[in-house]
Scaffold this motif. Structure first.
Motif, PDB file in Angstrom:
ATOM      1  N   ARG A  13      36.798  12.796  37.838  1.00  0.00           N
ATOM      2  CA  ARG A  13      36.363  11.425  38.126  1.00  0.00           C
ATOM      3  C   ARG A  13      37.591  10.520  37.930  1.00  0.00           C
ATOM      4  O   ARG A  13      38.629  10.976  37.448  1.00  0.00           O
ATOM      5  N   ILE A  14      37.471   9.256  38.302  1.00  0.00           N
ATOM      6  CA  ILE A  14      38.609   8.350  38.202  1.00  0.00           C
ATOM      7  C   ILE A  14      38.681   7.774  36.793  1.00  0.00           C
ATOM      8  O   ILE A  14      37.786   7.028  36.379  1.00  0.00           O
ATOM      9  N   VAL A  15      39.719   8.159  36.050  1.00  0.00           N
ATOM     10  CA  VAL A  15      39.840   7.679  34.669  1.00  0.00           C
ATOM     11  C   VAL A  15      40.999   6.686  34.513  1.00  0.00           C
ATOM     12  O   VAL A  15      41.146   6.066  33.470  1.00  0.00           O
ATOM     13  N   MET A  16      41.851   6.571  35.526  1.00  0.00           N
ATOM     14  CA  MET A  16      42.991   5.641  35.455  1.00  0.00           C
ATOM     15  C   MET A  16      42.800   4.545  36.495  1.00  0.00           C
ATOM     16  O   MET A  16      42.636   4.830  37.677  1.00  0.00           O
ATOM     17  N   SER A  17      42.811   3.283  36.041  1.00  0.00           N
ATOM     18  CA  SER A  17      42.631   2.167  36.971  1.00  0.00           C
ATOM     19  C   SER A  17      43.828   2.063  37.907  1.00  0.00           C
ATOM     20  O   SER A  17      44.973   2.295  37.506  1.00  0.00           O
ATOM     21  N   GLU A  18      43.569   1.705  39.150  1.00  0.00           N
ATOM     22  CA  GLU A  18      44.628   1.461  40.116  1.00  0.00           C
ATOM     23  C   GLU A  18      44.504   0.025  40.604  1.00  0.00           C
ATOM     24  O   GLU A  18      43.637  -0.723  40.151  1.00  0.00           O
ATOM     25  N   PHE A  19      45.329  -0.344  41.548  1.00  0.00           N
ATOM     26  CA  PHE A  19      45.389  -1.732  42.031  1.00  0.00           C
ATOM     27  C   PHE A  19      44.023  -2.301  42.408  1.00  0.00           C
ATOM     28  O   PHE A  19      43.640  -3.382  41.991  1.00  0.00           O
ATOM     29  N   ASP A  34      41.952  -8.677  42.197  1.00  0.00           N
ATOM     30  CA  ASP A  34      41.138  -9.897  42.053  1.00  0.00           C
ATOM     31  C   ASP A  34      41.942 -11.034  41.409  1.00  0.00           C
ATOM     32  O   ASP A  34      41.506 -12.176  41.403  1.00  0.00           O
ATOM     33  N   CYS A  35      43.119 -10.728  40.852  1.00  0.00           N
ATOM     34  CA  CYS A  35      43.866 -11.702  40.044  1.00  0.00           C
ATOM     35  C   CYS A  35      45.061 -12.266  40.806  1.00  0.00           C
ATOM     36  O   CYS A  35      45.949 -12.880  40.208  1.00  0.00           O
ATOM     37  N   ILE A  43      44.381 -11.529  34.618  1.00  0.00           N
ATOM     38  CA  ILE A  43      44.744 -10.116  34.506  1.00  0.00           C
ATOM     39  C   ILE A  43      44.429  -9.595  33.109  1.00  0.00           C
ATOM     40  O   ILE A  43      43.877  -8.511  32.944  1.00  0.00           O
ATOM     41  N   LEU A  44      44.749 -10.412  32.099  1.00  0.00           N
ATOM     42  CA  LEU A  44      44.497  -9.984  30.720  1.00  0.00           C
ATOM     43  C   LEU A  44      43.012  -9.773  30.461  1.00  0.00           C
ATOM     44  O   LEU A  44      42.638  -8.966  29.616  1.00  0.00           O
ATOM     45  N   THR A  45      42.189 -10.512  31.157  1.00  0.00           N
ATOM     46  CA  THR A  45      40.745 -10.399  30.916  1.00  0.00           C
ATOM     47  C   THR A  45      40.043  -9.597  32.010  1.00  0.00           C
ATOM     48  O   THR A  45      38.824  -9.539  32.045  1.00  0.00           O
ATOM     49  N   SER A  46      40.831  -8.957  32.864  1.00  0.00           N
ATOM     50  CA  SER A  46      40.234  -8.325  34.042  1.00  0.00           C
ATOM     51  C   SER A  46      39.293  -7.182  33.657  1.00  0.00           C
ATOM     52  O   SER A  46      38.203  -7.057  34.219  1.00  0.00           O
ATOM     53  N   ARG A  47      39.733  -6.373  32.714  1.00  0.00           N
ATOM     54  CA  ARG A  47      38.884  -5.239  32.331  1.00  0.00           C
ATOM     55  C   ARG A  47      37.570  -5.718  31.727  1.00  0.00           C
ATOM     56  O   ARG A  47      36.503  -5.199  32.019  1.00  0.00           O
TER      57      ARG A  47
END
Ligand SMILES: [Fe+2]
Length: 502
Positions: free
Chosen positions: A113-119, A290-291, A278-282
């Motif tokens: 599954r996707i465990v690393m965030s990308e762009f 989105d940033c 960006i700092l609050t994106s997660r």
């Protein structure tokens, strides 16, 4: 920590004219589908005659896997890096490919599954973690090491690069993934572009942001040409100078920069990264794309840096809001500093490109407003936008030059090859309906005299024909086909590459 992937405009590159060259959108899907790697070299079928003097590897990099388990990446830029090699020798071509064994690839594979965030894709917290751990995981800002943008060279070694702080050293013959290299272990930066510039002696210049106690800075980086130890990587890298953003918490996004013989030009365009977002994106459940926003009310500022001293000129060169991703060339002539670039200035920031040539002398003023000059006539509009510029880099980089090559974007991806003559502003084009050529790479012929003595290499995708991909070889002078090598596998669309002469 903002880490951005390239070309947010290319996939939105909708031409504003109704080009004769456009086709149905349904074809595009085939260009961004997952494929298997081709581990062992396979032969190709040659049509025409490939010049026997071409001896080397065309290396390409781009996304090649877009899902793990039942999870899919949202964005083209997010696909796992697949490296391609077209080995050309004695008129024959063999092909092989390898996925980059990045941590992102290995972990996604292991977990299925996707465990690393990308762009454009936010990885979700591990469902096995307890609630408190899941809450904390929202604050992790791990940059990806999925280096799927370009092959770059430092101290004679090949690396694959994206725009985060991670690159991977690659064996250019086998495409084997070697060492993972972290820019931030050598200098205080949080990433570097995938488009460095190289001096004739091998000194490499690049740019990268830093996000520290002193605030955000744009940094010019210099990497020395030689190794003192065979195993060293970016040792000796230095920050040549730093430039403060016009807006402290909203630095501009940049994908590349320009270099002349004595100067480096950083183009601060009004494509902005909102650091707070960006700092609050997660926490907000948003990915990095989105940033980013375009602010056409702001001007574009050119910063000029003396390459030798690192001194930033007090003169700032302004022009209207534009977006630029790739520079074509820059040089000094008769007291002028000339920067040729692919850009869009019609306010449709993330859409079509125009070519402009920005010229201004270094008068002792704090601010100079630049005017621009088109490098092309109206015929280019028949081919949509223009991107992926290439020149005869070894001969012409930082010098006056006559020709550049690139892809016409009559579609969402490149669907023609273009050669532009800067003297006449006339173009030559290679275009066949239903075929999608990659970025053209110029290879000079032995004993070349004129700037365009050589060939153009491009990987052409055939979404309407299964396993019809071919390596196209054009005579760079006439832009006529001399031959093609058909590869019996499907290859997805890729971003950038280079020719490694053997
Ligand atoms: Fe690029």
């Amino acid at each position: 920590m903002p880490h951005v992937k390239p070309h947010p405009n290319v996939i939105n590159n909708e031409p504003k004219n109704t080009s004769k060259k456009r086709h149905g959108l349904q074809n595009i899907v085939q260009l961004v589908q997952s494929v298997e790697e081709t581990q062992d070299p396979i032969p190709t079928t040659i049509k025409g005659t490939l010049p026997t003097w071409i001896h080397g590897n065309l290396l390409r990099n781009g996304p090649g896997k877009f899902e793990f388990g039942n999870q899919h990446f949202n964005h083209w830029f997010d696909g796992m890096a697949l490296m391609h090699c077209f080995h050309i020798n004695d008129g024959q071509v063999t092909y092989w490919s390898r996925f980059l064994r990045s941590d992102a690839y290995k972990q996604n594979n292991e977990m299925n599954r996707i465990v690393m965030s990308e762009f454009g894709t936010l990885a979700f917290p591990d469902p096995c973690k307890n609630i408190f751990q899941r809450f904390l995981s929202h604050f992790e800002m791990k940059p990806t090491d999925n280096a799927n943008v370009n092959f770059v060279k430092y101290k004679g070694d090949y690396y694959v690069s994206t725009e985060t702080n991670f690159m991977h050293k690659i064996d250019p013959d086998t495409l084997e993934t070697k060492e993972k290299v972290d820019w931030s272990k050598f200098i205080a930066i949080n990433g570097a572009t995938a488009h460095p510039h190289v001096d004739p002696d091998g000194t490499v210049y690049n740019m990268g942001n830093s996000y520290g106690m002193k605030g955000t800075l744009y940094n010019i980086i210099r990497v020395p040409p030689n190794k003192e130890d065979p195993d060293e990587t970016l040792h000796g890298a230095k920050v040549l100078c730093s430039i403060s953003p016009a807006e402290k918490n909203k630095p501009s996004y940049y994908h590349s920069f320009a270099m002349s013989e004595n100067y480096l030009m950083f183009i601060e365009q009004p494509i902005k990264l909102d650091l707070l977002k960006i700092l609050t994106s997660r926490m907000r459940g948003k990915s990095i794309d989105d940033c980013i926003y375009w602010d056409p009310k702001q001007e574009t500022v050119f910063h000029v840096v003396n390459k030798h001293t690192g001194k930033v000129s007090s003169v700032k060169y302004h022009t209207k809001a534009l977006t630029t991703f790739h520079q074509i060339n820059a040089f000094e002539e008769n007291g002028f500093l000339i920067v040729d670039m692919c850009c869009s200035d019609d306010g449709q920031a993330l859409k079509i490109y125009f070519l402009q040539n920005l010229r201004k002398s270094g008068e002792e003023l704090d601010e100079v407003f630049c005017m621009s000059e088109d490098l092309h006539d109206k015929e280019l509009l028949d081919y949509g936008g223009f991107e992926f510029p290439h020149i005869h880099y070894d001969r012409c980089n930082t010098k006056p030059y006559r020709y550049f090559y690139g892809c016409g974007f009559g579609h969402l991806v490149g669907d023609s090859l273009i050669k532009m003559d800067l003297e006449s502003k006339k173009l030559k084009a290679w275009h066949q309906p239903g075929l999608y050529p990659s970025e053209p790479v110029f290879v000079p012929s032995p004993n070349a005299e004129e700037e365009d003595d050589g060939v153009i290499l491009s990987v052409v995708l055939t979404p309407m024909e299964d396993k019809g991909t071919f390596l196209l070889v054009l005579d760079a002078k006439t832009f006529e086909e001399v031959g093609r090598a058909k590869v019996s596998v499907n290859i997805p669309s890729s971003f950038h590459g280079t020719f490694n002469s053997l």
